[in-house]
Design a protein around this motif. Structure first.
Motif, PDB file in Angstrom:
ATOM      1  N   ALA A  65       0.835  -1.203   0.000  1.00  0.00           N
ATOM      2  CA  ALA A  65       0.000   0.000   0.000  1.00  0.00           C
ATOM      3  C   ALA A  65       0.868   1.252   0.000  1.00  0.00           C
ATOM      4  CB  ALA A  65      -0.926  -0.007   1.216  1.00  0.00           C
ATOM      5  N   GLY A  66       1.966   1.216   0.752  1.00  0.00           N
ATOM      6  CA  GLY A  66       2.865   2.364   0.777  1.00  0.00           C
ATOM      7  C   GLY A  66       3.499   2.634  -0.571  1.00  0.00           C
ATOM      8  N   GLU A  67       3.888   1.571  -1.274  1.00  0.00           N
ATOM      9  CA  GLU A  67       4.466   1.739  -2.608  1.00  0.00           C
ATOM     10  C   GLU A  67       3.445   2.358  -3.571  1.00  0.00           C
ATOM     11  OE1 GLU A  67       5.735  -2.142  -3.670  1.00  0.00           O
ATOM     12  OE2 GLU A  67       7.399  -2.185  -2.223  1.00  0.00           O
ATOM     13  N   LEU A  68       2.185   1.910  -3.485  1.00  0.00           N
ATOM     14  CA  LEU A  68       1.149   2.475  -4.340  1.00  0.00           C
ATOM     15  C   LEU A  68       0.907   3.944  -4.016  1.00  0.00           C
ATOM     16  CD1 LEU A  68      -1.431  -0.461  -4.422  1.00  0.00           C
ATOM     17  CD2 LEU A  68      -0.148   0.423  -6.367  1.00  0.00           C
ATOM     18  N   HIS A  81      -8.139  -3.202  -2.593  1.00  0.00           N
ATOM     19  CA  HIS A  81      -7.873  -3.048  -1.164  1.00  0.00           C
ATOM     20  C   HIS A  81      -6.580  -2.269  -0.900  1.00  0.00           C
ATOM     21  CE1 HIS A  81     -10.982  -6.116  -0.638  1.00  0.00           C
ATOM     22  NE2 HIS A  81     -11.017  -5.783   0.635  1.00  0.00           N
ATOM     23  N   HIS A  82      -5.537  -2.552  -1.657  1.00  0.00           N
ATOM     24  CA  HIS A  82      -4.274  -1.863  -1.427  1.00  0.00           C
ATOM     25  C   HIS A  82      -4.338  -0.405  -1.886  1.00  0.00           C
ATOM     26  CE1 HIS A  82      -2.780  -5.988  -0.857  1.00  0.00           C
ATOM     27  NE2 HIS A  82      -1.850  -5.417  -0.107  1.00  0.00           N
ATOM     28  N   ARG A  83      -5.063  -0.133  -2.966  1.00  0.00           N
ATOM     29  CA  ARG A  83      -5.216   1.266  -3.394  1.00  0.00           C
ATOM     30  C   ARG A  83      -6.067   2.048  -2.393  1.00  0.00           C
ATOM     31  NH1 ARG A  83      -7.834   0.994  -8.783  1.00  0.00           N
ATOM     32  NH2 ARG A  83      -8.085  -1.227  -8.328  1.00  0.00           N
ATOM     33  N   TYR A  84      -7.072   1.397  -1.825  1.00  0.00           N
ATOM     34  CA  TYR A  84      -7.866   2.039  -0.781  1.00  0.00           C
ATOM     35  C   TYR A  84      -6.972   2.425   0.396  1.00  0.00           C
ATOM     36  CZ  TYR A  84     -11.097   2.093   3.268  1.00  0.00           C
ATOM     37  OH  TYR A  84     -11.776   2.398   4.419  1.00  0.00           O
ATOM     38  N   LEU A  92      -2.397   8.672   1.818  1.00  0.00           N
ATOM     39  CA  LEU A  92      -2.200   9.955   1.144  1.00  0.00           C
ATOM     40  C   LEU A  92      -3.053  11.042   1.786  1.00  0.00           C
ATOM     41  CD1 LEU A  92      -2.045   8.588  -2.489  1.00  0.00           C
ATOM     42  CD2 LEU A  92      -0.221   9.896  -1.357  1.00  0.00           C
ATOM     43  N   GLN A  93      -4.277  10.688   2.183  1.00  0.00           N
ATOM     44  CA  GLN A  93      -5.136  11.672   2.846  1.00  0.00           C
ATOM     45  C   GLN A  93      -4.524  12.095   4.177  1.00  0.00           C
ATOM     46  OE1 GLN A  93      -7.179  11.565   5.826  1.00  0.00           O
ATOM     47  NE2 GLN A  93      -7.687  13.701   5.346  1.00  0.00           N
ATOM     48  N   GLN A  94      -4.006  11.139   4.916  1.00  0.00           N
ATOM     49  CA  GLN A  94      -3.415  11.451   6.212  1.00  0.00           C
ATOM     50  C   GLN A  94      -2.177  12.337   6.045  1.00  0.00           C
ATOM     51  OE1 GLN A  94      -2.510   7.967   8.496  1.00  0.00           O
ATOM     52  NE2 GLN A  94      -1.928   9.103  10.328  1.00  0.00           N
ATOM     53  N   GLU A  95      -1.399  12.094   4.996  1.00  0.00           N
ATOM     54  CA  GLU A  95      -0.167  12.856   4.786  1.00  0.00           C
ATOM     55  C   GLU A  95      -0.403  14.219   4.154  1.00  0.00           C
ATOM     56  OE1 GLU A  95       2.229  10.232   2.459  1.00  0.00           O
ATOM     57  OE2 GLU A  95       2.860   9.012   4.181  1.00  0.00           O
ATOM     58  N   ALA A  99      -6.422  17.775  -2.573  1.00  0.00           N
ATOM     59  CA  ALA A  99      -7.175  16.835  -3.414  1.00  0.00           C
ATOM     60  C   ALA A  99      -7.027  15.399  -2.947  1.00  0.00           C
ATOM     61  CB  ALA A  99      -6.718  16.951  -4.873  1.00  0.00           C
ATOM     62  N   TRP A 100      -5.986  15.117  -2.141  1.00  0.00           N
ATOM     63  CA  TRP A 100      -5.787  13.759  -1.627  1.00  0.00           C
ATOM     64  C   TRP A 100      -6.770  13.417  -0.518  1.00  0.00           C
ATOM     65  CZ3 TRP A 100      -3.169  10.937  -4.802  1.00  0.00           C
ATOM     66  CH2 TRP A 100      -2.138  11.507  -5.566  1.00  0.00           C
ATOM     67  N   ASP A 101      -7.671  14.332  -0.161  1.00  0.00           N
ATOM     68  CA  ASP A 101      -8.744  13.996   0.777  1.00  0.00           C
ATOM     69  C   ASP A 101      -9.749  13.018   0.160  1.00  0.00           C
ATOM     70  OD1 ASP A 101      -7.931  15.381   2.995  1.00  0.00           O
ATOM     71  OD2 ASP A 101      -9.157  17.150   2.620  1.00  0.00           O
ATOM     72  N   ALA A 102      -9.604  12.740  -1.122  1.00  0.00           N
ATOM     73  CA  ALA A 102     -10.505  11.813  -1.808  1.00  0.00           C
ATOM     74  C   ALA A 102      -9.705  10.905  -2.727  1.00  0.00           C
ATOM     75  CB  ALA A 102     -11.559  12.583  -2.609  1.00  0.00           C
TER      76      ALA A 102
END
Length: 372
Positions: free
Chosen positions: A111-114, A191-194, A200-203, A208-211
Motif C-alpha cells: 500500500a505504501g508503494e502504491l 484493497h491496497h489502493r484504498y 495519502l489523505q493522512q499525509e 485533493a488527496w482527501d478523496a
C-alpha cells in the motif's frame, strides 16, 4: 510465508462520492496494453506525459467536474456504476458508522508503494471498485441519466463497450448525494489502493488527496460476477495436503479428473497434483467460506510451512502451474451475501479470496489531482 497482516481504517458515514474533472484516454487507446506506458516509470513524469498525450489527441480532459455514470460491457456482461471522488477524511471504528468495508487484509508495504507511486504521478489512474445494494430511488435517478445520450460511447481496444454520462445538474448531484449518504459498500477490487488513499489523505490533509477515485456498482442492478481465486502451493505435496484436510475434519474422496471437477461447488474443494484428484467436503462449510477454512484449518497443519502461495483466477491457469511439487487447491466461488455477512459481523477473508469481474478497462476514467 509473507502473509497480509494489516486491515486499513474504515471510512465513516456519510458516504461521499464527489464530482471531479475526469481525464480519459482516447477511445483507440483505452484498454490497449501499450497505453500503460503513459503511466509507467518514471512516475514523476506521468503528469507531463499525459499533458503531451492531450495535446496529441491521445487523451482528453473533461471540461468541468462531474459525477460519471459508467457502463461497460465485456463478454456479454454489462456493469454500470457511479464514478466519483470518494471522501476519505473521516474514520470510524464503530461498525454502525462504517461506510466502506474492506474484506481482506493488506500488505502495508505494498500500500505504501502504491501511495508513493500515485503521489509522484499526481493521479488516481483507475477507480477502486465498490459494491452495494442500492436504494431503488437511486437506481431510478441513474436510469433517468442513462436514458439520455451518452457523452462518450465507443468500443475500446480490449473489446469492452463503453458508455459514459457526465452528471453535472446540481439537483441531480444533490439527490445522489442524499441517497448515498447512508450507503454501506464492500470493496470488490482495490484493497491496497484504498489503503494508499487513506495514507495519502493522512499525509496531505486539506488537499485533493482527501478523496480517491472509486466506482460504486449496485450488486442488485448490474452485479459483478464473483469468482474464486485458486491456489497452487509450491513446496508441499498432494499427500501432505490430503492428510492436513483430513486432520481438519474433512471427508476426502479420490475421484477421476472429470468427476472431481464436476463436484467443485459451494460445499466442496478439489485437491490435485495433476495426476491424482480428490474432492474435499469440510464439516459445516455452509457457515464459512471455503477459502477461510483452507487458510485457517488446513494450511497450518502442513508439516512444512509454505514459503509462498501462488494465485490463479481460473482453473485452467491453476492446473497449468500444478505439479507433484506444487499441488493445486481448486476453490468454489464465494457467495456475495456470505461475504457481506462475514465482513459486517467483524470477520475477514484471506488475501486474494475473491475475484469480482469484469473490471473496467484502464484509461476509461482517471482522476488528476489538478482536477479543478
Amino acid at each position: 510465508m509473507d502473509f497480509a497482516t494489516d486491515v486499513p481504517p474504515y471510512v465513516a458515514k456519510p458516504l461521499e462520492l464527489l464530482p471531479f474533472r475526469a481525464l480519459m484516454l482516447a477511445p483507440n487507446h483505452v484498454g490497449d496494453p501499450a497505453s500503460a506506458r503513459a503511466l509507467a516509470r518514471p512516475y514523476r513524469d506521468v503528469a507531463a506525459r499525459l499533458t503531451t498525450w492531450i495535446a496529441q489527441g491521445r487523451a482528453v480532459a473533461d471540461t468541468a467536474p462531474a459525477l460519471y455514470v459508467h457502463e461497460y460491457t465485456a463478454a456479454g456482461l454489462t456493469v454500470r456504476g457511479l464514478v466519483g471522488a470518494l471522501g476519505m477524511s473521516r474514520r470510524t471504528s464503530s461498525r454502525a458508522d462504517r461506510a466502506v468495508w474492506p474484506h481482506e487484509e493488506i500488505h502495508p508495504e505494498q500500500a505504501g508503494e502504491l501511495a508513493d507511486r500515485m503521489h509522484q504521478m499526481d493521479l488516481n489512474p483507475a477507480p477502486i471498485l465498490l459494491v452495494h445494494h442500492g436504494e431503488p430511488e437511486l437506481r431510478d435517478v441513474l436510469a433517468d441519466v442513462t436514458r439520455g445520450r451518452p457523452d462518450w460511447r465507443y468500443l475500446d481496444r480490449s473489446g469492452q463497450r463503453q458508455r459514459i454520462w457526465a452528471v453535472r445538474d446540481p439537483e441531480a448531484l444533490a439527490r445522489i448525494g442524499t441517497l448515498l449518504s447512508e450507503t454501506r459498500c464492500l470493496i470488490a477490487d482495490g484493497h491496497h489502493r484504498y489503503a494508499a488513499y487513506l495514507r495519502l489523505q493522512q499525509e496531505h490533509p486539506g488537499t485533493a488527496w482527501d478523496a480517491g477515485l472509486a466506482m460504486l456498482v449496485d450488486q442488485v442492478d448490474t452485479p459483478l460476477f464473483l469468482g474464486a481465486i485458486h491456489r497452487t502451493l509450491p513446496g508441499t505435496t498432494l499427500a501432505a495436503l490430503v492428510e492436513a484436510a483430513r486432520e481438519a475434519g474433512a471427508e476426502v474422496t479420490t475421484h477421476g479428473r472429470r468427476r472431481a471437477l464436476s463436484a467443485l461447488d459451494s460445499t466442496h474443494l478439489v485437491l490435485t497434483d495433476g495426476q491424482s484428484w480428490h474432492t474435499v467436503s469440510p464439516v459445516n462449510l455452509d457457515r464459512a467460506a471455503a477459502v477461510s477454512w483452507l487458510h485457517e484449518r488446513v494450511l497450518p497443519r502442513l508439516g512444512t510451512p509454505l514459503m509462498r502461495i501462488e494465485h490463479h483466477h481460473n482453473v485452467e491457469d491453476a492446473l497449468a502451474a500444478t505439479s507433484a511439487s506444487s499441488p493445486a487447491v481448486l476453490l468454489p466461488s464465494p457467495d456475495f451475501e456470505q461475504v457481506r455477512a462475514l465482513v459486517e459481523s467483524g470477520g475477514l477473508l484471506p488475501e486474494k479470496a475473491t475475484s469480482f469481474q469484469p473490471k473496467p478497462s484502464l484509461g476509461a476514467l482517471m482522476r488528476p489531482m489538478t482536477d479543478g
